[in-house]
Motif scaffolding. Structure first.
Motif, PDB file in Angstrom:
ATOM      1  N   ASP A   3      19.003   6.767  -9.943  1.00 35.03           N
ATOM      2  CA  ASP A   3      19.832   6.622 -11.628  1.00 35.03           C
ATOM      3  C   ASP A   3      19.593   5.502 -11.653  1.00 35.03           C
ATOM      4  OD1 ASP A   3      20.005   9.692 -11.251  1.00 35.03           O
ATOM      5  OD2 ASP A   3      22.251   9.224 -11.353  1.00 35.03           O
ATOM      6  N   ALA A   4      19.363   4.497 -11.102  1.00 33.02           N
ATOM      7  CA  ALA A   4      19.713   2.840 -11.593  1.00 33.02           C
ATOM      8  C   ALA A   4      18.728   2.299 -12.064  1.00 33.02           C
ATOM      9  CB  ALA A   4      20.719   2.369 -11.194  1.00 33.02           C
ATOM     10  N   VAL A   5      17.943   3.052 -11.316  1.00 25.69           N
ATOM     11  CA  VAL A   5      16.058   2.975 -11.386  1.00 25.69           C
ATOM     12  C   VAL A   5      15.596   3.268 -13.225  1.00 25.69           C
ATOM     13  CG1 VAL A   5      13.861   2.927 -10.598  1.00 25.69           C
ATOM     14  CG2 VAL A   5      15.368   1.758  -9.378  1.00 25.69           C
ATOM     15  N   ARG A   6      16.107   4.464 -12.764  1.00 18.61           N
ATOM     16  CA  ARG A   6      15.815   5.769 -14.299  1.00 18.61           C
ATOM     17  C   ARG A   6      15.771   4.947 -15.145  1.00 18.61           C
ATOM     18  NH1 ARG A   6      16.673  10.265 -10.825  1.00 18.61           N
ATOM     19  NH2 ARG A   6      15.255  10.670  -9.711  1.00 18.61           N
ATOM     20  N   GLU A   7      17.323   4.122 -15.418  1.00 21.38           N
ATOM     21  CA  GLU A   7      18.220   4.383 -16.607  1.00 21.38           C
ATOM     22  C   GLU A   7      17.171   2.667 -17.072  1.00 21.38           C
ATOM     23  OE1 GLU A   7      22.369   4.888 -15.893  1.00 21.38           O
ATOM     24  OE2 GLU A   7      21.957   6.438 -15.635  1.00 21.38           O
ATOM     25  N   ALA A   8      17.114   2.050 -16.113  1.00 22.42           N
ATOM     26  CA  ALA A   8      16.754   0.472 -16.868  1.00 22.42           C
ATOM     27  C   ALA A   8      15.618   0.501 -16.662  1.00 22.42           C
ATOM     28  CB  ALA A   8      17.198  -0.462 -15.394  1.00 22.42           C
ATOM     29  N   LEU A   9      14.289   1.504 -15.749  1.00 22.03           N
ATOM     30  CA  LEU A   9      13.117   0.489 -16.288  1.00 22.03           C
ATOM     31  C   LEU A   9      12.208   2.125 -16.551  1.00 22.03           C
ATOM     32  CD1 LEU A   9      12.128  -1.125 -12.525  1.00 22.03           C
ATOM     33  CD2 LEU A   9      13.338  -1.877 -14.863  1.00 22.03           C
ATOM     34  N   ASP A  59       3.074 -10.242  -8.676  1.00 23.52           N
ATOM     35  CA  ASP A  59       3.671 -10.448  -8.634  1.00 23.52           C
ATOM     36  C   ASP A  59       4.293 -10.033  -9.805  1.00 23.52           C
ATOM     37  OD1 ASP A  59       3.698 -13.015  -6.951  1.00 23.52           O
ATOM     38  OD2 ASP A  59       2.032 -14.099  -7.723  1.00 23.52           O
ATOM     39  N   ALA A  60       3.814  -9.641 -10.434  1.00 25.96           N
ATOM     40  CA  ALA A  60       3.915  -8.985 -11.689  1.00 25.96           C
ATOM     41  C   ALA A  60       5.464  -7.586 -11.374  1.00 25.96           C
ATOM     42  CB  ALA A  60       2.613  -7.861 -12.548  1.00 25.96           C
ATOM     43  N   VAL A  61       5.181  -7.485 -10.249  1.00 25.81           N
ATOM     44  CA  VAL A  61       6.803  -6.880  -9.435  1.00 25.81           C
ATOM     45  C   VAL A  61       8.823  -7.136  -9.795  1.00 25.81           C
ATOM     46  CG1 VAL A  61       5.045  -5.386  -8.453  1.00 25.81           C
ATOM     47  CG2 VAL A  61       7.023  -6.782  -7.523  1.00 25.81           C
ATOM     48  N   LEU A  62       7.703  -9.374  -9.548  1.00 26.69           N
ATOM     49  CA  LEU A  62       8.964  -9.864  -9.362  1.00 26.69           C
ATOM     50  C   LEU A  62      10.147  -9.597 -10.716  1.00 26.69           C
ATOM     51  CD1 LEU A  62       6.914 -12.746  -8.160  1.00 26.69           C
ATOM     52  CD2 LEU A  62       8.415 -11.508  -6.859  1.00 26.69           C
ATOM     53  N   ALA A  63       9.698  -9.964 -11.699  1.00 25.43           N
ATOM     54  CA  ALA A  63      11.113 -10.004 -12.604  1.00 25.43           C
ATOM     55  C   ALA A  63      11.603  -7.379 -12.723  1.00 25.43           C
ATOM     56  CB  ALA A  63      10.281  -9.614 -14.446  1.00 25.43           C
ATOM     57  N   ASP A  64      11.091  -6.620 -12.439  1.00 23.24           N
ATOM     58  CA  ASP A  64      11.134  -5.562 -12.203  1.00 23.24           C
ATOM     59  C   ASP A  64      12.599  -5.723 -11.446  1.00 23.24           C
ATOM     60  OD1 ASP A  64      10.898  -4.927 -14.623  1.00 23.24           O
ATOM     61  OD2 ASP A  64       8.877  -3.450 -14.062  1.00 23.24           O
ATOM     62  N   GLY A  65      11.959  -6.651  -9.824  1.00 17.59           N
ATOM     63  CA  GLY A  65      13.033  -5.836  -8.628  1.00 17.59           C
ATOM     64  C   GLY A  65      14.043  -6.955  -9.138  1.00 17.59           C
ATOM     65  N   ALA A  66      14.230  -7.827  -9.773  1.00 17.44           N
ATOM     66  CA  ALA A  66      15.032  -8.419 -10.464  1.00 17.44           C
ATOM     67  C   ALA A  66      16.126  -8.111 -10.944  1.00 17.44           C
ATOM     68  CB  ALA A  66      14.786 -10.828 -10.101  1.00 17.44           C
ATOM     69  N   ALA A  67      15.827  -7.450 -12.124  1.00 18.19           N
ATOM     70  CA  ALA A  67      15.949  -6.575 -12.322  1.00 18.19           C
ATOM     71  C   ALA A  67      17.077  -5.495 -11.858  1.00 18.19           C
ATOM     72  CB  ALA A  67      15.537  -6.801 -13.820  1.00 18.19           C
ATOM     73  N   ALA A 119       0.752  -1.133   0.255  1.00 21.97           N
ATOM     74  CA  ALA A 119       0.318   0.270  -0.393  1.00 21.97           C
ATOM     75  C   ALA A 119       1.012   1.149  -0.270  1.00 21.97           C
ATOM     76  CB  ALA A 119      -1.035  -0.277   0.916  1.00 21.97           C
ATOM     77  N   GLY A 120       0.013   2.262  -0.551  1.00 18.95           N
ATOM     78  CA  GLY A 120       0.890   4.098  -0.587  1.00 18.95           C
ATOM     79  C   GLY A 120       1.958   3.797  -1.303  1.00 18.95           C
ATOM     80  N   LEU A 121       1.702   3.118  -2.551  1.00 17.69           N
ATOM     81  CA  LEU A 121       3.008   3.234  -3.397  1.00 17.69           C
ATOM     82  C   LEU A 121       2.081   2.782  -4.986  1.00 17.69           C
ATOM     83  CD1 LEU A 121       5.422   4.558  -3.765  1.00 17.69           C
ATOM     84  CD2 LEU A 121       7.051   2.755  -3.723  1.00 17.69           C
ATOM     85  N   PRO A 122       2.374   3.164  -6.037  1.00 19.87           N
ATOM     86  CA  PRO A 122       1.842   2.045  -6.770  1.00 19.87           C
ATOM     87  C   PRO A 122       2.350   1.427  -7.254  1.00 19.87           C
ATOM     88  CG  PRO A 122       1.642   4.783  -7.572  1.00 19.87           C
ATOM     89  CD  PRO A 122       3.172   4.381  -6.284  1.00 19.87           C
ATOM     90  N   GLY A 123       2.060   0.099  -7.831  1.00 15.23           N
ATOM     91  CA  GLY A 123       2.958  -0.726  -7.799  1.00 15.23           C
ATOM     92  C   GLY A 123       3.986  -0.767  -9.333  1.00 15.23           C
ATOM     93  N   GLY A 124       5.087  -1.644  -9.371  1.00 17.55           N
ATOM     94  CA  GLY A 124       5.978  -1.418 -10.154  1.00 17.55           C
ATOM     95  C   GLY A 124       6.736  -0.024  -9.829  1.00 17.55           C
ATOM     96  N   VAL A 125       6.279   1.138  -9.113  1.00 16.99           N
ATOM     97  CA  VAL A 125       7.310   2.295  -8.833  1.00 16.99           C
ATOM     98  C   VAL A 125       8.572   2.262  -8.205  1.00 16.99           C
ATOM     99  CG1 VAL A 125       7.262   4.432  -8.135  1.00 16.99           C
ATOM    100  CG2 VAL A 125       5.558   3.379  -9.605  1.00 16.99           C
ATOM    101  N   PHE A 126       9.465   2.728  -7.884  1.00 17.14           N
ATOM    102  CA  PHE A 126      10.546   2.318  -6.433  1.00 17.14           C
ATOM    103  C   PHE A 126      10.489   3.597  -6.095  1.00 17.14           C
ATOM    104  CE2 PHE A 126      11.499  -1.408  -9.071  1.00 17.14           C
ATOM    105  CZ  PHE A 126      12.292  -2.464  -8.261  1.00 17.14           C
ATOM    106  N   ARG A 127      10.960   4.238  -4.811  1.00 21.81           N
ATOM    107  CA  ARG A 127      11.477   5.371  -4.277  1.00 21.81           C
ATOM    108  C   ARG A 127      12.541   4.874  -3.453  1.00 21.81           C
ATOM    109  NH1 ARG A 127       6.331   6.335  -1.000  1.00 21.81           N
ATOM    110  NH2 ARG A 127       6.709   5.064   0.892  1.00 21.81           N
TER     111      ARG A 127
END
Length: 396
Positions: A313-319, A375-383, A168-176
């Motif tokens: 920066d790594a998140v922005r550039e990768a995703l 579960d949709a966030v698993l691949a981006d988290g691993a990446a 909760a509190g943060l949209p799916g697939g978004v890092f901070r």
């Protein structure tokens, strides 16, 4: 290294592993089934693997194809003593639950190990994978550090990163993330008030510990609001209160416990002494005895500012830009990854993982028996785990 594309090719395996872990939640420092599952996933990879002596930890080192520094990636593995009520077809039924998403963390870290192993010849240094039990109140990170975690690669890591999912509190697939204080310190105040029991109709012939304990609870709240700067806050919440056996009997004792959160070392030191003194003062006023103990658990989680900027920066550039948003203020939760960050510059990142289609502001929060994670966030988290290590080694 195309980590995102490679991670998405692993999606089915990541979902399978996460759901397997979700069905077998274990708590504390001893997680034999979870450890077995992790070792099975890592089997066949070019890793130097060791397990903990006093806890079910797994430490794995990947040697890069070229010499260089070491980077640490952490995933916690333990669950909570919460009876799951999600109704999912892979829900746990043993009275425990991965209500904080550690099953996702463990899965994403094994995914990163597979991704980085496939590119090991291009890595300029080593990656240290930290699979940790006992984050939920057992100081698993502290135990792993005491067993020599930081020397596992033969050199201390130059950077350390962890990802924590939020239901909760943060949209799916978004890092901070943020530089500086990222999470609170966590401590426990334990109080036993000792009075003299008696008949409920004659309180003047007794020394009522319930009244004194209630006064302590309210006095502690007032003391905090009049002692601490609102920009360096302290949070005290009484979570348990126990006294008595019957409505017309004044008991001998009353017991309560509170969680105490703070965001700086100065506030931590002041609240440690002050809460105990408040309880002693109230006890003296009511003519009862008190045993008040302030137990320090996890320190403030402090991200290195340069490493937090690097991770963003790594998140922005990768995703892509849409997958990162700044974290404006610290979270009130706490983490024993703070112990690693006290030794190694690094950063804790947060990843939104509410149920698909849910409003993240209304979905059940972490630690709820209704908490669900996508579960949709698993691949981006691993990446992202893999990108953080590969990019940090390349930048050294």
């Amino acid at each position: 290294m195309h980590m995102r594309d490679d991670a998405r090719a692993l999606s089915d395996d990541l979902v399978r592993m996460r759901r397997t872990l979700h069905r077998i939640p274990e708590t504390g420092l001893d997680l034999p089934r979870t450890q077995e599952a992790v070792l099975a996933e890592l089997d066949g990879l070019p890793l130097e693997i060791s397990t903990g002596a006093g806890l079910s930890s797994v430490t794995a080192v990947l040697r890069g194809g070229r010499p260089g520094p070491a980077v640490l990636l952490r995933g916690d593995m333990d669950a909570l003593p919460v009876a799951e009520r999600t109704g999912l077809d892979f829900a746990a039924d043993n009275g425990r639950m991965h209500a904080c998403g550690h099953d996702l963390h463990t899965t994403m870290l094994t995914g990163a190990a597979k991704l980085l192993s496939a590119h090991r010849d291009r890595l300029a240094g080593d990656v240290l994978f930290m699979f940790q039990p006992g984050e939920e109140g057992y100081d698993g990170a502290g135990h792993m550090l005491a067993e020599g975690l930081l020397d596992a690669a033969g050199r201390r890591p130059e950077a350390a990163y962890a990802i924590h999912v939020l239901s909760a509190g943060l949209p799916g697939g978004v890092f901070r993330t943020r530089g500086g204080t990222a999470m609170a310190a966590s401590n426990v105040l334990r109080v036993t008030v000792r009075g003299e029991g008696g008949h409920g109709s004659m309180p003047h012939r007794a020394k009522d510990p319930v009244q004194a304990a209630c006064a302590m609870v309210t006095a502690l709240q007032a003391w905090i609001t009049r002692t601490f700067d609102v920009f360096d806050p302290v949070i005290l919440t009484v979570g348990t209160f126990h006294a008595g056996t019957q409505q017309n009997v004044i008991p001998d004792t009353a017991v309560f416990e509170a969680t105490v959160r703070s965001f700086s070392d100065a506030a931590q030191a002041r609240v440690k002494d002050g809460t105990v003194e408040v309880c002693r003062g109230i006890a003296a006023a009511y003519g009862v005895g008190v045993d008040a103990e302030f137990v320090e658990m996890y320190p403030v989680t402090v991200n290195d500012r340069a490493e937090a900027d690097f991770a963003a920066d790594a998140v922005r550039e990768a995703l892509g830009e849409e997958h990162f948003t700044p974290q404006p203020q610290p979270l009130q939760g706490s983490e024993d990854f703070s112990r690693v960050l006290a030794e190694v510059p690094g950063a804790m990142l947060f990843l939104g993982a509410p149920p698909a289609g849910a409003d993240p502001e209304r979905s059940a929060n972490n630690h709820s028996p209704l908490a669900e994670f996508d579960d949709a966030v698993l691949a981006d988290g691993a990446a992202v785990y893999a990108e953080l290590a590969a990019r940090r080694l390349a930048a050294a």
